[in-house]
Design a protein around this motif. Sequence first.
Motif, PDB file in Angstrom:
ATOM      1  N   ALA A   8      -5.713   5.605   5.104  1.00  0.00           N
ATOM      2  CA  ALA A   8      -5.302   6.684   4.719  1.00  0.00           C
ATOM      3  C   ALA A   8      -4.010   8.066   5.643  1.00  0.00           C
ATOM      4  O   ALA A   8      -3.351   8.468   4.699  1.00  0.00           O
ATOM      5  CB  ALA A   8      -6.730   7.326   4.808  1.00  0.00           C
ATOM      6  N   SER A   9      -3.491   7.826   6.333  1.00  0.00           N
ATOM      7  CA  SER A   9      -2.064   7.842   6.851  1.00  0.00           C
ATOM      8  C   SER A   9      -1.340   7.856   6.274  1.00  0.00           C
ATOM      9  O   SER A   9      -0.483   8.420   5.834  1.00  0.00           O
ATOM     10  CB  SER A   9      -2.281   7.538   8.541  1.00  0.00           C
ATOM     11  N   ILE A  10      -1.061   6.611   6.087  1.00  0.00           N
ATOM     12  CA  ILE A  10      -0.115   6.310   5.091  1.00  0.00           C
ATOM     13  C   ILE A  10       0.359   6.951   3.952  1.00  0.00           C
ATOM     14  O   ILE A  10       0.796   7.752   3.598  1.00  0.00           O
ATOM     15  CB  ILE A  10       0.101   4.189   5.330  1.00  0.00           C
ATOM     16  N   GLU A  11      -1.163   6.690   2.986  1.00  0.00           N
ATOM     17  CA  GLU A  11      -0.868   7.343   1.972  1.00  0.00           C
ATOM     18  C   GLU A  11      -0.774   9.000   1.729  1.00  0.00           C
ATOM     19  O   GLU A  11       0.243   9.604   1.311  1.00  0.00           O
ATOM     20  CB  GLU A  11      -3.241   7.718   1.579  1.00  0.00           C
ATOM     21  N   PHE A  42      -4.021  16.419  -1.954  1.00  0.00           N
ATOM     22  CA  PHE A  42      -3.898  14.953  -2.287  1.00  0.00           C
ATOM     23  C   PHE A  42      -4.597  13.797  -1.646  1.00  0.00           C
ATOM     24  O   PHE A  42      -5.263  13.670  -2.644  1.00  0.00           O
ATOM     25  CB  PHE A  42      -2.639  14.610  -1.985  1.00  0.00           C
ATOM     26  N   SER A  43      -4.303  13.712  -0.764  1.00  0.00           N
ATOM     27  CA  SER A  43      -5.397  13.097  -0.282  1.00  0.00           C
ATOM     28  C   SER A  43      -6.747  14.002  -0.713  1.00  0.00           C
ATOM     29  O   SER A  43      -8.209  12.510  -0.700  1.00  0.00           O
ATOM     30  CB  SER A  43      -6.080  12.741   1.372  1.00  0.00           C
ATOM     31  N   TRP A  53       0.794  -1.119  -0.408  1.00  0.00           N
ATOM     32  CA  TRP A  53       0.022  -0.101   0.094  1.00  0.00           C
ATOM     33  C   TRP A  53       0.815   0.853   0.061  1.00  0.00           C
ATOM     34  O   TRP A  53       0.767   2.125   0.119  1.00  0.00           O
ATOM     35  CB  TRP A  53      -0.826   0.065   1.352  1.00  0.00           C
ATOM     36  N   ALA A  54       1.864   1.355   0.954  1.00  0.00           N
ATOM     37  CA  ALA A  54       2.866   2.647   0.693  1.00  0.00           C
ATOM     38  C   ALA A  54       3.091   2.663  -0.310  1.00  0.00           C
ATOM     39  O   ALA A  54       3.324   3.817  -1.292  1.00  0.00           O
ATOM     40  CB  ALA A  54       4.003   2.372   2.052  1.00  0.00           C
TER      41      ALA A  54
END
Length: 879
Positions: free
Chosen positions: A296-299, A337-338, A232-233
């Motif tokens: 979501a935080s990783i993204e 971005f998010s 995912w990262a």
Amino acid sequence: MRAEDAPLIRLEDYRPSDWLIDTVDLDIVLDPTRTKVRSQLQLRPNPAGDAGAPLVLDGDELTPDSILLDEVPLDPTLYSLSSQGLTIHAPPARAFSLRIETTLDPGANTKLMGLYRSSGVYCTQCEADGFRRITYFLDRPDVMSVYTVRLEARKAEAPVLLSNGNLVAAAELPGGERHFAVWHDPHPKPAYLFALVGGKLDHVRQPYVTADGRKVELAVYVEPGKAGRAGWALDSLVRCMRWDERVFGRNYDLDVFNVVAVSDFNMGAMENKGLNIFNDKYVLADPLTASDGDYASIEAIIAHEYFHNWTGNRITCRDWFQLCLKEGLTVFRDQEFSSDERSRPVKRIADVRTLRSTQFSEDAGPLAHPVRPRAYKEINNFYTPTVYEKGAELIRMLKVLIGEEAFARGMGLYFERCDGTAATIEEFLDCFVEASGQDLAHFAQWYEQAGTPTVVASGKYDAQAKSYTLQLAQSTSATPGQPEKEPVVIPVALGLVGQGGDLPLTSVSPTLKAGGVVVLDQPSLSVTFTDLPEAPTPSLLRGFSAPVRLELDLGDNELLRLFSADSDPFNRWQALQTVATRALVRAGKGDGSTLDATAAALAEALSSFLAGPALTDPAFAAQVLRLPAPADIAREIGRDVDPDTVHGAHRRLSAAIGGALAGQLNALRDSLTERGPYSPAAAPAGRRALRNEALGLIALGAPAEGARLSLAQFAEADNLTDRLAALAAMTLIPGAEREELIARFGELYAREPLVLDKWLMAQALIAEDGTLPRVKALMNHPAFSLGNPNRVRGLIGGFAANLTQFNRADGEGYGFVADIVIALDRTNPQVASRLLGSFKSWRMLEAGRRAKAEAALRMVGATPNLSRDVADIAARSLG
Ligand code: 0A1
Ligand code: ZN
């Protein structure tokens, strides 16, 4: 020098360095206890500095093994050493070289600054001033150098050797036991962006071609056996790289981009050039060990660190006072971005919740400081919500004020003009002055003035004239060191809502800008809107267009009307929050007489909302269902707060709403059940969020039903989000079932420290008297360690965020946290000082608790041999 007497470093004292370092050659032989660092520096006098000045190199906990100047050993009479570094008294007034050798003990480095080991992996953290713990250097961001780094290690211990830039050589050494790698970074950079990693690591990788045609090898390195959690990262990295090309025209500029996850890290992650090092919490994800929030935080954090490559690395900061130049701007970029990847209104609501809970509370207490502070004793204490989150709000306001096109031109100018430099806020703002033709001198006040402005709004409709006059007034309370406040430039995005939706905005007032923005840049103003056939309801601060507190003269009925009719989703959400906040503030002050009526009104509004088309966006609906937190209410009350009363009011309101809606919420949950396999995508995550928000309300309003549903959900869940939500709901319902679930969860995840952090936190947040003994007992859990920042933040940080239990009337919560701060300070001052920051709202408490919190702070402040980090927070908290 005692830490309390540390010098105050002032912005106005900035002077360019007398010396520059053009190139740095490092040869580092890694060893657990005796790492050899050989550094060769090419120095020259800075034309902008003082000719003939001594060379003062920073060094922290270092001693040189040898020093050679132009290859000749330096006579000990020509230099002196202190706890701060190395001074060469009369260096040649020309370019020369220095070779310095130092020996480090990375295994003994518990501060996690400089070179240290995390689960056997060698890694570094150099921002803000960690490089001086590796070798003597001009450790300041305006000294930028080209680095070549040779790393050597035993192959068995560190098969992977990484540093900044591109790999230029790697080979085994004779005998086959040892090997080396040479990395060269062609981009001049400040020392704080240096990094190395050495260890046994697995990785996932992917080739990438930038929009301008560069081939890049992307890789994410993780502890052995965890590569299955790195996908995912990596995926997030690819997406954010494309986004930066598309939205800001920024391409990546090296042949490799590496991300490494380590388990011991003081902060979230670090943007070292080409070698980002992450707290593993923000890299590792799979459905059963990471929640939707983690995905979501990783993204977001992968994007944040990647975006720093331009806003931070290519353009860095002249000095640490300019920290917001890179941080505020980069947070703004990652938020955008998010927003583009997910739902923009939901992201905005989540960001505003965070801003209010972390930054508004900082701004209202003794640790308040401007987005660009003017003085500091310990820079590590200024990586704050004010610099980051409020810093991002300033960029957002700038965009609203000058408009999207001028903003884009200004950013383009900034990237072009400041590339390769160490810049200031003034240089940044000049680009936008030029791009927009607007004078931004008054806007710049936002960077200098601390405190959250309050905007008071009132309006009047003149039926005869068919006009509506809106009065706006602003004020900001005094903050430490700033007794007087000036008005700031506040863009108030607004609409006028009529029966059939938004009414046209017609006004001759020059303060009304295109797009429906009124700029409040004086103590007060009034704007008259004409041609209004009906009395409008004003919708103010749409999209939260400025980081201010808004006081409205609207009644609950008008707010409920906005909730159902406003075209601005943020303000729909805000309207309901305001209704709840008002009732909770009253009840939190002891007058609960209106709470039941408000509960009934809110339940009715929510009921029809949930029955209507609201469910087209479940993530938004989840935000609507979530009431303001008790801590938000305490902050709104602002003085003589009794946390138990506030918490009691919150529980009462939640339980009343949950009880009234239990049946409907239950049916809603059924309709939202996921059928397919887990996916972290925004849509299913939104549905889970709504289901789980509903579960929390049911748990409070109908506990028996809540317990049944939670236990069933836990048993059936195929993902961590639903398991955690079940656990959280059960923590609201005391009893044997809760304890059994807590125990089961702990066993299930006994070997997953990142999940145990959440398990520890869920328990630390229980609002009951038994929590302090529970937390003390959990400190003996085999997974807990004061040496790991994530464990400390989970258990102790969780407890310190527990409004009623940290603030126990007997003061035991304060004493407990204060004792841990003191113990932790001996090994990791940064984590200790952040924990001490939990006291930041102590002055708003009622007198009894206030006195006990103050006593605990004094106890910390009076402890001998405190670090500068903790001494600074203790002194400012009491100041
Ligand atoms: N620049 C990083 C934050 C950061 C700051 C200090 C650190 O030292 C312990 C680590 C990271 C960011 O904004 O992500
Ligand atoms: Zn950052």
